[in-house]
Design a protein around this motif. Sequence first.
Motif, PDB file in Angstrom:
ATOM      1  N   GLN A 146       0.983  -1.134  -0.030  1.00 17.74           N
ATOM      2  CA  GLN A 146       0.111  -0.008   0.166  1.00 17.74           C
ATOM      3  C   GLN A 146       0.927   1.235   0.105  1.00 17.74           C
ATOM      4  OE1 GLN A 146      -2.682  -0.138   3.372  1.00 17.74           O
ATOM      5  NE2 GLN A 146      -3.858  -1.864   2.520  1.00 17.74           N
ATOM      6  N   LEU A 147       0.531   2.233  -0.818  1.00 19.42           N
ATOM      7  CA  LEU A 147       1.241   3.564  -0.892  1.00 19.42           C
ATOM      8  C   LEU A 147       0.790   4.113   0.517  1.00 19.42           C
ATOM      9  CD1 LEU A 147       1.181   4.366  -4.496  1.00 19.42           C
ATOM     10  CD2 LEU A 147       3.088   3.377  -3.538  1.00 19.42           C
ATOM     11  N   PRO A 148       1.650   5.213   0.834  1.00 18.57           N
ATOM     12  CA  PRO A 148       1.165   5.963   1.870  1.00 18.57           C
ATOM     13  C   PRO A 148       0.049   6.915   1.464  1.00 18.57           C
ATOM     14  CG  PRO A 148       3.507   6.460   1.247  1.00 18.57           C
ATOM     15  CD  PRO A 148       2.942   5.223   0.595  1.00 18.57           C
ATOM     16  N   LYS A 149      -0.809   7.462   2.454  1.00 23.35           N
ATOM     17  CA  LYS A 149      -1.657   8.255   2.238  1.00 23.35           C
ATOM     18  C   LYS A 149      -1.121   9.695   2.390  1.00 23.35           C
ATOM     19  CE  LYS A 149      -5.500   5.376   3.077  1.00 23.35           C
ATOM     20  NZ  LYS A 149      -6.352   4.669   4.059  1.00 23.35           N
ATOM     21  N   VAL A 150      -1.259  10.592   1.398  1.00 28.47           N
ATOM     22  CA  VAL A 150      -0.824  11.897   1.573  1.00 28.47           C
ATOM     23  C   VAL A 150      -1.916  12.704   1.768  1.00 28.47           C
ATOM     24  CG1 VAL A 150       0.614  13.569   0.206  1.00 28.47           C
ATOM     25  CG2 VAL A 150       1.033  11.134  -0.153  1.00 28.47           C
ATOM     26  N   LEU A 151      -1.509  13.609   2.719  1.00 23.19           N
ATOM     27  CA  LEU A 151      -2.518  15.003   2.923  1.00 23.19           C
ATOM     28  C   LEU A 151      -2.575  15.877   1.945  1.00 23.19           C
ATOM     29  CD1 LEU A 151      -1.861  15.674   6.894  1.00 23.19           C
ATOM     30  CD2 LEU A 151      -3.445  14.432   5.837  1.00 23.19           C
ATOM     31  N   THR A 152      -3.939  16.261   1.769  1.00 26.04           N
ATOM     32  CA  THR A 152      -4.165  17.507   0.452  1.00 26.04           C
ATOM     33  C   THR A 152      -3.629  18.753   1.220  1.00 26.04           C
ATOM     34  OG1 THR A 152      -6.168  17.970   1.551  1.00 26.04           O
ATOM     35  CG2 THR A 152      -6.018  16.280  -0.254  1.00 26.04           C
ATOM     36  N   GLU A 153      -3.428  19.805   0.459  1.00 26.31           N
ATOM     37  CA  GLU A 153      -2.718  21.026   0.858  1.00 26.31           C
ATOM     38  C   GLU A 153      -4.090  21.606   1.803  1.00 26.31           C
ATOM     39  OE1 GLU A 153       0.037  23.740   1.125  1.00 26.31           O
ATOM     40  OE2 GLU A 153      -0.030  22.068   0.039  1.00 26.31           O
ATOM     41  N   PRO A 154      -5.057  21.578   1.664  1.00 26.38           N
ATOM     42  CA  PRO A 154      -6.124  22.069   2.764  1.00 26.38           C
ATOM     43  C   PRO A 154      -5.820  21.244   3.925  1.00 26.38           C
ATOM     44  CG  PRO A 154      -7.338  21.911   0.615  1.00 26.38           C
ATOM     45  CD  PRO A 154      -5.650  21.348   0.373  1.00 26.38           C
ATOM     46  N   GLU A 155      -5.791  19.983   4.011  1.00 30.53           N
ATOM     47  CA  GLU A 155      -5.677  19.178   5.028  1.00 30.53           C
ATOM     48  C   GLU A 155      -4.429  19.375   6.107  1.00 30.53           C
ATOM     49  OE1 GLU A 155      -8.053  14.952   3.782  1.00 30.53           O
ATOM     50  OE2 GLU A 155      -5.833  15.389   3.282  1.00 30.53           O
ATOM     51  N   THR A 156      -3.525  19.662   5.265  1.00 33.53           N
ATOM     52  CA  THR A 156      -2.261  20.190   5.982  1.00 33.53           C
ATOM     53  C   THR A 156      -2.307  21.475   6.426  1.00 33.53           C
ATOM     54  OG1 THR A 156      -0.874  19.081   4.283  1.00 33.53           O
ATOM     55  CG2 THR A 156       0.103  20.450   5.542  1.00 33.53           C
ATOM     56  N   THR A 157      -2.809  22.342   5.689  1.00 33.86           N
ATOM     57  CA  THR A 157      -3.251  23.790   6.267  1.00 33.86           C
ATOM     58  C   THR A 157      -3.741  23.679   7.613  1.00 33.86           C
ATOM     59  OG1 THR A 157      -2.707  24.653   4.359  1.00 33.86           O
ATOM     60  CG2 THR A 157      -3.997  26.082   6.088  1.00 33.86           C
ATOM     61  N   SER A 158      -4.818  22.864   7.566  1.00 37.80           N
ATOM     62  CA  SER A 158      -5.910  22.542   8.667  1.00 37.80           C
ATOM     63  C   SER A 158      -5.362  22.158   9.782  1.00 37.80           C
ATOM     64  CB  SER A 158      -7.184  22.077   8.172  1.00 37.80           C
ATOM     65  OG  SER A 158      -7.765  21.677   9.295  1.00 37.80           O
ATOM     66  N   LEU A 159      -4.285  21.229   9.638  1.00 36.71           N
ATOM     67  CA  LEU A 159      -3.785  20.179  10.733  1.00 36.71           C
ATOM     68  C   LEU A 159      -2.977  21.345  11.300  1.00 36.71           C
ATOM     69  CD1 LEU A 159      -3.003  17.561  12.001  1.00 36.71           C
ATOM     70  CD2 LEU A 159      -1.278  17.463  10.171  1.00 36.71           C
ATOM     71  N   LEU A 160      -1.924  22.105  10.576  1.00 34.24           N
ATOM     72  CA  LEU A 160      -0.825  22.989  11.350  1.00 34.24           C
ATOM     73  C   LEU A 160      -1.435  24.106  11.944  1.00 34.24           C
ATOM     74  CD1 LEU A 160       1.705  22.614   8.550  1.00 34.24           C
ATOM     75  CD2 LEU A 160       1.866  21.732  10.893  1.00 34.24           C
ATOM     76  N   GLU A 161      -2.883  24.551  11.607  1.00 23.91           N
ATOM     77  CA  GLU A 161      -3.292  25.785  12.336  1.00 23.91           C
ATOM     78  C   GLU A 161      -3.920  25.072  13.811  1.00 23.91           C
ATOM     79  OE1 GLU A 161      -6.548  26.897   9.422  1.00 23.91           O
ATOM     80  OE2 GLU A 161      -4.887  28.224   8.349  1.00 23.91           O
ATOM     81  N   GLN A 162      -3.911  24.028  13.980  1.00 26.20           N
ATOM     82  CA  GLN A 162      -4.520  23.565  15.404  1.00 26.20           C
ATOM     83  C   GLN A 162      -3.758  23.631  16.488  1.00 26.20           C
ATOM     84  OE1 GLN A 162      -7.758  22.298  15.394  1.00 26.20           O
ATOM     85  NE2 GLN A 162      -7.742  22.854  13.081  1.00 26.20           N
ATOM     86  N   PRO A 163      -2.544  23.765  16.513  1.00 21.51           N
ATOM     87  CA  PRO A 163      -1.946  23.986  17.965  1.00 21.51           C
ATOM     88  C   PRO A 163      -1.573  25.509  18.315  1.00 21.51           C
ATOM     89  CG  PRO A 163      -0.476  22.435  16.626  1.00 21.51           C
ATOM     90  CD  PRO A 163      -1.485  23.021  15.636  1.00 21.51           C
ATOM     91  N   ASN A 164      -1.719  25.829  19.462  1.00 24.19           N
ATOM     92  CA  ASN A 164      -1.518  27.274  19.872  1.00 24.19           C
ATOM     93  C   ASN A 164      -0.190  27.181  20.178  1.00 24.19           C
ATOM     94  OD1 ASN A 164      -1.370  29.937  21.138  1.00 24.19           O
ATOM     95  ND2 ASN A 164      -3.530  29.644  22.067  1.00 24.19           N
ATOM     96  N   GLN A 165       0.754  27.890  19.419  1.00 29.10           N
ATOM     97  CA  GLN A 165       2.220  28.011  19.413  1.00 29.10           C
ATOM     98  C   GLN A 165       2.411  28.772  20.648  1.00 29.10           C
ATOM     99  OE1 GLN A 165       4.543  27.926  15.744  1.00 29.10           O
ATOM    100  NE2 GLN A 165       2.574  27.633  14.772  1.00 29.10           N
ATOM    101  N   ARG A 166       1.577  29.643  21.231  1.00 33.07           N
ATOM    102  CA  ARG A 166       2.058  30.492  22.321  1.00 33.07           C
ATOM    103  C   ARG A 166       2.439  29.616  23.522  1.00 33.07           C
ATOM    104  NH1 ARG A 166      -2.719  34.498  22.842  1.00 33.07           N
ATOM    105  NH2 ARG A 166      -3.682  32.392  23.065  1.00 33.07           N
ATOM    106  N   TYR A 167       2.073  28.500  23.567  1.00 30.71           N
ATOM    107  CA  TYR A 167       2.340  27.617  24.656  1.00 30.71           C
ATOM    108  C   TYR A 167       3.251  26.310  24.238  1.00 30.71           C
ATOM    109  CZ  TYR A 167      -1.913  29.649  26.407  1.00 30.71           C
ATOM    110  OH  TYR A 167      -2.997  30.751  26.733  1.00 30.71           O
ATOM    111  N   TYR A 168       3.994  26.027  25.413  1.00 31.49           N
ATOM    112  CA  TYR A 168       5.172  25.138  25.050  1.00 31.49           C
ATOM    113  C   TYR A 168       4.811  23.874  24.311  1.00 31.49           C
ATOM    114  CZ  TYR A 168       9.320  22.430  26.024  1.00 31.49           C
ATOM    115  OH  TYR A 168      10.576  21.657  26.076  1.00 31.49           O
ATOM    116  N   GLY A 169       3.810  22.970  25.029  1.00 29.97           N
ATOM    117  CA  GLY A 169       3.428  21.947  24.568  1.00 29.97           C
ATOM    118  C   GLY A 169       2.932  21.816  23.097  1.00 29.97           C
ATOM    119  N   PRO A 170       1.937  22.791  22.552  1.00 28.62           N
ATOM    120  CA  PRO A 170       1.464  22.845  21.334  1.00 28.62           C
ATOM    121  C   PRO A 170       2.417  23.329  20.568  1.00 28.62           C
ATOM    122  CG  PRO A 170      -0.173  23.683  23.171  1.00 28.62           C
ATOM    123  CD  PRO A 170       1.089  23.374  23.906  1.00 28.62           C
TER     124      PRO A 170
END
Length: 105
Positions: free
Chosen positions: A6-30
Motif C-alpha cells: 500500500q502506498l502511504p496516504k498523502v494529505l491534501t494542501e487544505p488538510e495540511t493547512t488545517s492540521l498545522l493551524e490547530q496547535p496554539n504555538q504560544r504555549y510550550y506543548g502545542p
Amino acid sequence: MARPDQLPKVLTEPETTSLLEQPNQRYYGPHRDYLYMRVMLKAGLRASEATSLRKEHLDLMSGKLMVREGKGAKDRTLWIGEDMLEELRGWMDRRKATAPGADYL
C-alpha cells in the motif's frame, strides 16, 4: 494470504493547512507538537522517528538530520530546509529555557 503493498496516504494542501493551524504555538506543548508535525511533513518522517529525535541528531548549522534506526532498523540522513531550520533554532532556544534537561527534541 499476502497483503498487497500500500502506498502511504498523502494529505491534501487544505488538510495540511488545517492540521498545522490547530496547535496554539504560544504555549510550550502545542508549539512542540506543531514542530513535530512540520518536521514529519517536510522531511517525510514517521511518527516513531520524529518522537525519537535527540538534539544531537540535528545539525543546526547545516540542516543535516540523522534518523537513527528508522524502519527496518536502518539509519538515514535527511536535510532540513532553511525555513524549517530557522523554526527549529527558535525551538531549541525555547526548549533550553523551558526544559533544559530534556534529551529529546
